[in-house]
Design a protein around this motif. Structure first.
Motif: not given
Lengths: 113, 110
Positions: A99-102, B33, B35, B45, B48, B96, B98
């Protein structure tokens, strides 16, 4: 819901001292992350966790340790603080794998003198 | 590994449209994505893109071209409250891990 919370908000350490930063989330998220952000720069991943009892190294793990004993908590430890670790530390969590929504906590401003 | 490039600063006036670009170099790509971060605040966020094309969310849109390793964030009808830093980010590999870009500081002038 409080979302993601971080304790403490500010801290000043002397070189060589140790401390633990606490991150807590009440959204039942599986994934949690610790980032550092230096002035005028982007976020760099220190460590992350894909579930209770698991941890993995990110981009800049040296000098830090982490633990995830409970799903809702993710601890970041500095065993022997150095001035280069002066930064703002953000914790984040996300629900799904990939998931990119952190969701980010408010941050901890750490100064090491 | 991954590397991302963004312009360091962009300035625009209220009501205008601004585009913030992001180019990336990756060994594997799993989506881009965006931010937003206000001074002294936490990142939040925005959007995406996993596939090529445009994604629209209110005044904000994000675009991705995987063949060009390029994406952008488009902000329309700029407001003073849009003054902030904007970061693009990609996921490295299947994990994970990023990676965030260096950020673009947007200043909206009256």
């Amino acid at each position: 819901n409080a979302g993601v919370t971080q304790t403490p908000k500010f801290r000043v350490l002397k070189t060589g001292q140790s401390m633990t930063l606490l991150c807590a989330q009440d959204m039942n998220h599986e994934y949690m992350y610790w980032y550092r952000q230096d002035p005028g720069m982007g976020l760099r991943l220190i460590h992350y966790s894909v579930g209770e009892g698991t941890t993995a190294k990110g981009e800049v793990p040296d000098g830090y340790n982490v633990s995830r004993l409970k799903k809702q908590n993710f601890l970041l430890g500095l065993e022997s603080a150095a001035p280069s670790q002066t930064s703002v530390y953000f914790c984040a969590s996300s629900y799904l794998e990939g998931s990119y929504e952190q969701y980010f906590g408010p941050g901890t401003r750490l100064t090491v003198t | 590994g991954q590397s991302l490039e963004q312009p360091s600063e962009v300035t625009a006036v209220e009501g205008a449209i601004v585009q913030i670009n992001c180019t990336y170099q990756t060994s594997g790509f799993y989506g881009l994505s965006w931010y937003q971060q206000h001074d002294g605040g936490a990142p939040t966020f925005l959007s995406y893109n996993g596939l090529d094309g445009l994604e629209e969310t209110g005044r904000f849109s994000s675009f991705l071209s995987r063949s060009d390793s390029y994406g952008y964030l488009l902000l329309q009808e700029l407001q003073m409250k849009d003054s902030a830093s904007y970061f693009c980010a990609v996921r490295e590999g299947y994990g994970q891990n990023f990676v965030f870009g260096p950020g673009t500081r947007l200043s909206v002038l009256p």
